[in-house]
Design a protein around this motif. Structure first.
Motif, PDB file in Angstrom:
ATOM      1  N   ASP A  20       0.846  -1.186   0.000  1.00 42.12           N
ATOM      2  CA  ASP A  20       0.000   0.000   0.000  1.00 42.12           C
ATOM      3  C   ASP A  20       0.888   1.245   0.000  1.00 42.12           C
ATOM      4  O   ASP A  20       1.996   1.234   0.517  1.00 42.12           O
ATOM      5  N   THR A  72       1.619   2.368   3.950  1.00 44.69           N
ATOM      6  CA  THR A  72       1.823   1.424   5.048  1.00 44.69           C
ATOM      7  C   THR A  72       3.266   1.352   5.529  1.00 44.69           C
ATOM      8  O   THR A  72       3.529   1.476   6.728  1.00 44.69           O
ATOM      9  N   TYR A  96      -2.104  10.452  16.529  1.00 47.28           N
ATOM     10  CA  TYR A  96      -2.689  10.508  15.194  1.00 47.28           C
ATOM     11  C   TYR A  96      -2.280  11.782  14.447  1.00 47.28           C
ATOM     12  O   TYR A  96      -1.799  11.720  13.313  1.00 47.28           O
ATOM     13  N   GLN A 126      -6.783  12.479   5.790  1.00 43.48           N
ATOM     14  CA  GLN A 126      -7.248  11.977   7.081  1.00 43.48           C
ATOM     15  C   GLN A 126      -7.897  10.604   6.912  1.00 43.48           C
ATOM     16  O   GLN A 126      -7.642   9.683   7.683  1.00 43.48           O
ATOM     17  N   ARG A 127      -8.688  10.474   5.868  1.00 45.05           N
ATOM     18  CA  ARG A 127      -9.373   9.199   5.589  1.00 45.05           C
ATOM     19  C   ARG A 127      -8.371   8.067   5.343  1.00 45.05           C
ATOM     20  O   ARG A 127      -8.515   6.962   5.850  1.00 45.05           O
ATOM     21  N   MET A 128      -7.335   8.344   4.549  1.00 39.70           N
ATOM     22  CA  MET A 128      -6.352   7.308   4.225  1.00 39.70           C
ATOM     23  C   MET A 128      -5.505   6.942   5.435  1.00 39.70           C
ATOM     24  O   MET A 128      -5.183   5.770   5.641  1.00 39.70           O
ATOM     25  N   THR A 160      -6.471   7.112   8.581  1.00 42.93           N
ATOM     26  CA  THR A 160      -7.357   6.328   9.435  1.00 42.93           C
ATOM     27  C   THR A 160      -7.488   4.906   8.905  1.00 42.93           C
ATOM     28  O   THR A 160      -7.385   3.935   9.660  1.00 42.93           O
ATOM     29  N   ARG A 161      -7.704   4.773   7.610  1.00 43.37           N
ATOM     30  CA  ARG A 161      -7.850   3.449   6.990  1.00 43.37           C
ATOM     31  C   ARG A 161      -6.582   2.619   7.163  1.00 43.37           C
ATOM     32  O   ARG A 161      -6.638   1.447   7.521  1.00 43.37           O
ATOM     33  N   THR A 162      -5.443   3.227   6.908  1.00 38.21           N
ATOM     34  CA  THR A 162      -4.169   2.513   7.025  1.00 38.21           C
ATOM     35  C   THR A 162      -3.925   2.055   8.459  1.00 38.21           C
ATOM     36  O   THR A 162      -3.538   0.905   8.697  1.00 38.21           O
ATOM     37  N   ARG A 164      -6.176   1.508  10.746  1.00 33.49           N
ATOM     38  CA  ARG A 164      -7.153   0.453  11.068  1.00 33.49           C
ATOM     39  C   ARG A 164      -6.713  -0.896  10.537  1.00 33.49           C
ATOM     40  O   ARG A 164      -6.823  -1.909  11.217  1.00 33.49           O
ATOM     41  N   VAL A 165      -6.242  -0.917   9.291  1.00 31.85           N
ATOM     42  CA  VAL A 165      -5.765  -2.179   8.706  1.00 31.85           C
ATOM     43  C   VAL A 165      -4.582  -2.717   9.512  1.00 31.85           C
ATOM     44  O   VAL A 165      -4.531  -3.900   9.845  1.00 31.85           O
ATOM     45  N   GLU A 221      -5.926  -4.114  12.690  1.00 34.54           N
ATOM     46  CA  GLU A 221      -6.606  -5.391  12.449  1.00 34.54           C
ATOM     47  C   GLU A 221      -5.603  -6.520  12.243  1.00 34.54           C
ATOM     48  O   GLU A 221      -5.845  -7.651  12.654  1.00 34.54           O
TER      49      GLU A 221
END
Length: 129
Positions: A44, A47, A61, A73-75, A77-79, A81-82, A85
């Motif tokens: 990614d 990452t 953050y 901000q969205r990317m 947060t997504r990164t 989170r992944v 996880e």
């Protein structure tokens, strides 16, 4: 094997990668392969950069957002989170107002640094050749 030959002997491939691939690899099996999924996640755009920043020390953050030029901000947060996880990153919430959140590498994330350092070394040696 001559100096110009790039073929890797089969016994070395088997020792490194196991029994090998079937003659025809079904697309679904390739997509479901955990190694394929790990390489896609690490490949990614953001990452590896975030993992390397968290290798230095835990970050809040907004600190990550300021350090990574061009990430939305969205990317971010997504990164995160992944990575959370996948148990590579831990997220710690502090009981402040507003709540403070800090991200750091988990034990699994620190273990990931070993093969990443090997990969980086391999890339640098290849460029020098």
């Amino acid at each position: 094997m001559s100096d110009g030959n790039t073929d890797v002997p089969r016994h070395i491939v088997s020792a490194a990668l196991g029994p090998g691939l079937p003659a025809k690899v079904p697309a679904g099996e390739y997509e479901d392969c955990p190694v394929t999924q790990a390489v896609q996640m690490l490949g990614d755009k953001w990452t590896l950069l975030i993992v390397m920043m968290l290798a230095e020390r835990p970050h809040r953050y907004n600190e990550l957002r300021r350090r990574v030029e061009g990430i939305s901000q969205r990317m971010l947060t997504r990164t995160l989170r992944v990575l959370e996880e996948e148990r590579i990153v831990t997220r710690t919430v502090f009981p402040t107002v507003p709540p403070g959140v800090e991200y750091g590498l988990s034990e699994r994330g620190r273990e990931l640094l070993v093969p990443l350092a090997g990969l980086a070394d391999w890339v640098i040696r290849g460029r020098a050749a």
